[in-house]
Design a protein around this motif. Structure first.
Motif, PDB file in Angstrom:
ATOM      1  N   LYS A 243      -3.743  -5.876  -8.428  1.00  0.00           N
ATOM      2  CA  LYS A 243      -4.240  -4.695  -7.725  1.00  0.00           C
ATOM      3  C   LYS A 243      -5.677  -4.919  -7.284  1.00  0.00           C
ATOM      4  O   LYS A 243      -6.563  -5.181  -8.109  1.00  0.00           O
ATOM      5  CB  LYS A 243      -4.155  -3.454  -8.618  1.00  0.00           C
TER       6      LYS A 243
ATOM      7  N   CYS B  15       2.601  -0.323  -8.157  1.00  0.00           N
ATOM      8  CA  CYS B  15       2.414  -1.385  -9.151  1.00  0.00           C
ATOM      9  C   CYS B  15       3.362  -1.227 -10.332  1.00  0.00           C
ATOM     10  O   CYS B  15       3.900  -2.224 -10.839  1.00  0.00           O
ATOM     11  CB  CYS B  15       0.962  -1.399  -9.626  1.00  0.00           C
TER      12      CYS B  15
ATOM     13  N   GLN C 268      -9.300  -3.727  -5.367  1.00  0.00           N
ATOM     14  CA  GLN C 268     -10.102  -2.512  -5.232  1.00  0.00           C
ATOM     15  C   GLN C 268     -10.215  -2.100  -3.769  1.00  0.00           C
ATOM     16  O   GLN C 268     -10.335  -0.924  -3.453  1.00  0.00           O
ATOM     17  CB  GLN C 268     -11.496  -2.736  -5.827  1.00  0.00           C
TER      18      GLN C 268
ATOM     19  N   ARG D 133      -8.884  -2.536   0.488  1.00  0.00           N
ATOM     20  CA  ARG D 133      -7.643  -2.455   1.248  1.00  0.00           C
ATOM     21  C   ARG D 133      -7.746  -3.296   2.506  1.00  0.00           C
ATOM     22  O   ARG D 133      -8.812  -3.437   3.078  1.00  0.00           O
ATOM     23  CB  ARG D 133      -7.311  -1.002   1.618  1.00  0.00           C
TER      24      ARG D 133
ATOM     25  N   LEU E 247       0.869  -1.177   0.000  1.00  0.00           N
ATOM     26  CA  LEU E 247       0.000   0.000   0.000  1.00  0.00           C
ATOM     27  C   LEU E 247       0.901   1.220   0.000  1.00  0.00           C
ATOM     28  O   LEU E 247       1.559   1.515   1.001  1.00  0.00           O
ATOM     29  CB  LEU E 247      -0.931   0.020   1.218  1.00  0.00           C
TER      30      LEU E 247
ATOM     31  N   ASP F 155      -1.515  -5.555  -4.304  1.00  0.00           N
ATOM     32  CA  ASP F 155      -1.551  -4.138  -3.946  1.00  0.00           C
ATOM     33  C   ASP F 155      -2.951  -3.714  -3.502  1.00  0.00           C
ATOM     34  O   ASP F 155      -3.947  -4.040  -4.149  1.00  0.00           O
ATOM     35  CB  ASP F 155      -1.119  -3.284  -5.129  1.00  0.00           C
ATOM     36  N   SER F 156      -3.014  -2.968  -2.399  1.00  0.00           N
ATOM     37  CA  SER F 156      -4.289  -2.498  -1.849  1.00  0.00           C
ATOM     38  C   SER F 156      -4.690  -1.155  -2.442  1.00  0.00           C
ATOM     39  O   SER F 156      -4.899  -0.169  -1.729  1.00  0.00           O
ATOM     40  CB  SER F 156      -4.211  -2.413  -0.319  1.00  0.00           C
ATOM     41  N   ASN F 157      -4.768  -1.134  -3.787  1.00  0.00           N
ATOM     42  CA  ASN F 157      -5.243   0.066  -4.488  1.00  0.00           C
ATOM     43  C   ASN F 157      -4.436   1.300  -4.105  1.00  0.00           C
ATOM     44  O   ASN F 157      -4.977   2.325  -3.676  1.00  0.00           O
ATOM     45  CB  ASN F 157      -6.730   0.287  -4.207  1.00  0.00           C
ATOM     46  N   SER F 158      -3.122   1.214  -4.279  1.00  0.00           N
ATOM     47  CA  SER F 158      -2.220   2.307  -3.910  1.00  0.00           C
ATOM     48  C   SER F 158      -2.499   3.581  -4.696  1.00  0.00           C
ATOM     49  O   SER F 158      -2.984   3.544  -5.841  1.00  0.00           O
ATOM     50  CB  SER F 158      -0.766   1.883  -4.141  1.00  0.00           C
ATOM     51  N   ASP F 159      -2.154   4.710  -4.080  1.00  0.00           N
ATOM     52  CA  ASP F 159      -2.301   6.005  -4.739  1.00  0.00           C
ATOM     53  C   ASP F 159      -1.025   6.412  -5.469  1.00  0.00           C
ATOM     54  O   ASP F 159      -1.017   7.431  -6.169  1.00  0.00           O
ATOM     55  CB  ASP F 159      -2.640   7.077  -3.693  1.00  0.00           C
TER      56      ASP F 159
END
Length: 243
Positions: A63, A46, A65, A67, A11, A38-42
């Motif tokens: 990835k 990725c 959607q 977290r 994350l 991956d917990s939907n990183s900002d």
């Protein structure tokens, strides 16, 4: 030695995931796959991970959607192709012989689930003393109340499936709960290998404060069971990079 599926949860780890993947690319044991969940990183976590596709041919970047620590590990286990599993956090660092040494211990001792110790190389004396105390606690409790560090935890697909994976309703000590439930039926021990992880967690939460948090949590677990109602709040992925 048996092949192994390595599940790494992330994350917002674009500055650290590359270090771990580079460590994995240099392992003396080569029969493994890597699954980055991956917990939907900002950030570009990725993209950084995907950049290691040539160095790690058996690499999957998935990835989600949603977290969540347990959600990520359970998702990775479902994607795994091999029986042996290793769960890692993105800020872990490994020596080139880590997998070779760990798999030798697992195979020779016929272990199903196992934990590793935290290394304190290049850290201050206070950290080394703290890590030594923590590792001693891991060793002692392994015989009657198993605890573990989810940042580096070995299991198998069969164990994972039969115990129902990581409990996604637990926010704090979900790794300890996993080890405790697994040890009730399967062979569990700490093995004499160590990993290193970024001390930012200790620096930002406070070394003593974090130690007391986990001590309090495990004492509470010992007498009252697991915490499923957010009795002790803990936020996944709240650590920030040093400025």
């Amino acid at each position: 030695m048996s092949p192994i599926s390595i599940v790494i949860i992330t994350l917002n780890e674009e500055k650290r995931i590359g270090r771990l993947l580079e460590d994995l690319s240099k392992q003396s044991h080569r029969d493994f796959e890597v699954i980055v969940v991956d917990s939907n990183s900002d950030d570009n976590t990725c993209l950084v991970a995907q950049g290691f596709e040539h160095a790690l041919p058996a690499l999957t970047v998935h990835k989600m959607q949603g977290r969540g620590t347990s959600l990520g590990r359970n998702t990775g286990a479902k994607l795994a192709r091999h029986e042996r599993l290793l769960f890692l956090d993105a800020d872990v660092r490994l020596s080139p012989t880590f997998l070779t040494n760990a798999l030798h211990e697992l195979d020779s001792r016929k272990l199903d689930v196992a934990g590793a110790y935290m290394g304190a190389e290049n850290l201050s004396m206070s950290y080394r003393l703290g890590y030594a105390a923590f590792n001693t606690g891991l060793f002692i409790t392994s015989f009657f109340f198993p605890t573990a560090v989810g940042a580096c935890l070995f299991s198998t697909r069969r164990v994972h499936e039969e115990i129902g994976g990581f409990d996604e309703s637990i926010v704090l000590c979900e790794d300890c709960d996993y080890a405790k439930r697994a040890a009730q039926t399967w062979r569990w021990r700490m093995i004499p290998v160590s990993f290193w992880f970024d001390p930012r967690r200790l620096e930002q939460d406070g070394f003593l404060q974090m130690g007391m948090t986990y001590l309090k949590a495990n004492v509470r677990r010992f007498f009252k069971g697991e915490m499923r109602n957010n009795e002790m709040e803990y936020k996944f992925g709240h650590y920030k990079d040093a400025q």
